[in-house]
Design an enzyme around this catalytic site. Sequence first.
Site, mmCIF file in Angstrom:
data_model
loop_
_atom_site.group_PDB
_atom_site.id
_atom_site.type_symbol
_atom_site.label_atom_id
_atom_site.label_comp_id
_atom_site.label_asym_id
_atom_site.label_seq_id
_atom_site.Cartn_x
_atom_site.Cartn_y
_atom_site.Cartn_z
ATOM 1 N N ASN A 131 0.806 -1.227 0.000
ATOM 2 C CA ASN A 131 0.000 0.000 0.000
ATOM 3 C C ASN A 131 0.841 1.280 0.000
ATOM 4 O O ASN A 131 0.482 2.257 -0.661
ATOM 5 C CB ASN A 131 -1.000 -0.002 1.157
ATOM 6 C CG ASN A 131 -0.351 -0.122 2.513
ATOM 7 O OD1 ASN A 131 0.698 -0.753 2.667
ATOM 8 N ND2 ASN A 131 -0.972 0.469 3.522
ATOM 9 N N GLY A 207 2.046 -5.538 7.537
ATOM 10 C CA GLY A 207 1.083 -6.277 6.737
ATOM 11 C C GLY A 207 -0.108 -6.680 7.571
ATOM 12 O O GLY A 207 -0.440 -6.036 8.575
ATOM 13 N N THR A 209 -2.640 -8.727 10.103
ATOM 14 C CA THR A 209 -2.497 -9.313 11.430
ATOM 15 C C THR A 209 -2.306 -10.821 11.332
ATOM 16 O O THR A 209 -1.522 -11.409 12.097
ATOM 17 C CB THR A 209 -3.718 -8.979 12.289
ATOM 18 O OG1 THR A 209 -3.776 -7.554 12.472
ATOM 19 C CG2 THR A 209 -3.654 -9.647 13.651
ATOM 20 N N GLU A 210 -2.989 -11.451 10.383
ATOM 21 C CA GLU A 210 -2.889 -12.903 10.235
ATOM 22 C C GLU A 210 -1.466 -13.320 9.891
ATOM 23 O O GLU A 210 -0.889 -14.223 10.516
ATOM 24 C CB GLU A 210 -3.860 -13.389 9.161
ATOM 25 C CG GLU A 210 -5.324 -13.253 9.514
ATOM 26 C CD GLU A 210 -5.844 -11.827 9.421
ATOM 27 O OE1 GLU A 210 -6.927 -11.552 9.974
ATOM 28 O OE2 GLU A 210 -5.164 -10.971 8.800
ATOM 29 N N VAL A 211 -0.872 -12.680 8.895
ATOM 30 C CA VAL A 211 0.497 -13.032 8.508
ATOM 31 C C VAL A 211 1.481 -12.586 9.588
ATOM 32 O O VAL A 211 2.452 -13.292 9.883
ATOM 33 C CB VAL A 211 0.856 -12.410 7.145
ATOM 34 C CG1 VAL A 211 2.310 -12.698 6.784
ATOM 35 C CG2 VAL A 211 -0.072 -12.939 6.053
ATOM 36 N N GLY A 212 1.230 -11.431 10.186
ATOM 37 C CA GLY A 212 2.101 -10.953 11.250
ATOM 38 C C GLY A 212 2.190 -11.923 12.412
ATOM 39 O O GLY A 212 3.256 -12.092 13.032
ATOM 40 N N CYS A 263 -3.661 1.146 6.665
ATOM 41 C CA CYS A 263 -3.980 0.566 7.961
ATOM 42 C C CYS A 263 -4.459 1.617 8.957
ATOM 43 O O CYS A 263 -5.127 1.287 9.936
ATOM 44 C CB CYS A 263 -2.767 -0.174 8.513
ATOM 45 S SG CYS A 263 -1.264 0.810 8.553
#
Length: 457
Positions: A131, A207, A209-212, A263
């Site tokens: 982004n 990036g 939250t899931e990947v973090g 974000c």
Amino acid sequence: MSALTVLNPATAQPIATLERADVAEVDAAVSRAVVAQRRWAALPPGARADALRAFARVVEEHVEELARIEVQNSGHPIGSARWEAAHVAQVLNYYAGAPERLLGAQIPVPGGIDVTFHEPYGVVAIIVPWNFPMTIASWGFAPALAAGNAVVLKPAELTPLTAIRLGELALEAGLPEGLFQVIVGSGSVVGQRFVSHPDVRKVVFTGSTEVGTEVAAGCARLLKPVTLELGGKSANIVFDDADLERAAAAAPGAVFDNAGQDCCARSRLLVQRSVYDRFLELLEPAVAAWRVGDPTRDDVDMGPLISAGHRDGVASFLDGANVAFRGSAPTGAEAGDGFWFAPAVVLAAPGDRVAQDEVFGPIVAVLPFDDEADAIRLANDTIYGLAGSIWTENLGRAVRVSRGVRSGVLSVNSHSSVRYWAPFGGMKASGLGRELGPDAAEHFTETKNVFYATDAS
């Protein structure tokens, strides 16, 4: 290796074909970084400062080029892209002052002298989202380099072009080979190897939250420090004593900037019930005036979304939603095959998906509240805690509410989130650690404590 085709989101046309790096190439890059870092860290602090200033000067000379690349690769309006490129130079200049100011402490102890030193980690890996490719990269690599580290940077596959150019400009500025390397590839290969490689001593990830969460888990297994800047569902809180005209005029920019792909986007608009109807009356023409179109034009506020898949995901938030009104976007021949989406204002309830999940697109959910306590409750009624705004003319209320809202970055009577001279980062599911600010370079060092005995006995 496999090929990666980069598209222009305003036209859906290919603009570059790149090769994705494999694990062997990542390992080779890290090996080069290890060698370069040792030499870089051995330089006098003033020499590192001069090198970063030289890098900043070269970026300044290429602001227009970088901006044009970003417009083509990311769909950012040209005015925004120029600001972003200039911001990279500003961040480099700011952290060029850090090498000579990484000061340790002298701690009073009996029998000797106790002092601390800031030692660089070594190789720092930075994983950047699509982004804001330039700006977010600079928040990591500038303080990391200032602290004496080498950097390996993985841009997003959708938007790698400005990062690649920054890597070239670093060499043109005289930074040593291997010190700042840009590696194009998938997260499952390059990013995962950054996490697992024993010579990568810190990871910075921005990036989802899931990947973090996965990045954090991988780093934890190796006791590897990590900074995470993750998702957001920020509130824009408007009280009845606010300057409503000013707040309504600012609201589109708070959520639709960069097509809402931010974000920090204030994607929940909380308005005190006593002025709810009046605020919506003021908001509608402000949204209608938000200019969506060809990002190469100076008079455009918003370009396309980044991809067709992302556009479909954003559009799904309008399924069954109570849409109050929308802005406009190119259609027909003007739109071509670009990934356009008209901004939308949705009247929502607290539990609605559009009021809870991160849209990452130009949709804002509007909810009424009754009083300060209700505003704070609604603002905190999400897993996220990154940013937010508070509009009020009451200083005491501004202090109370800003202390009550669980977010890392708040603005009063403004929607500005990022200032490189102030800390940035989130609470709850929005992140871990802080970027930017005067102490950022210290976050890329380990503190070493040394006791020197002077007691002759």
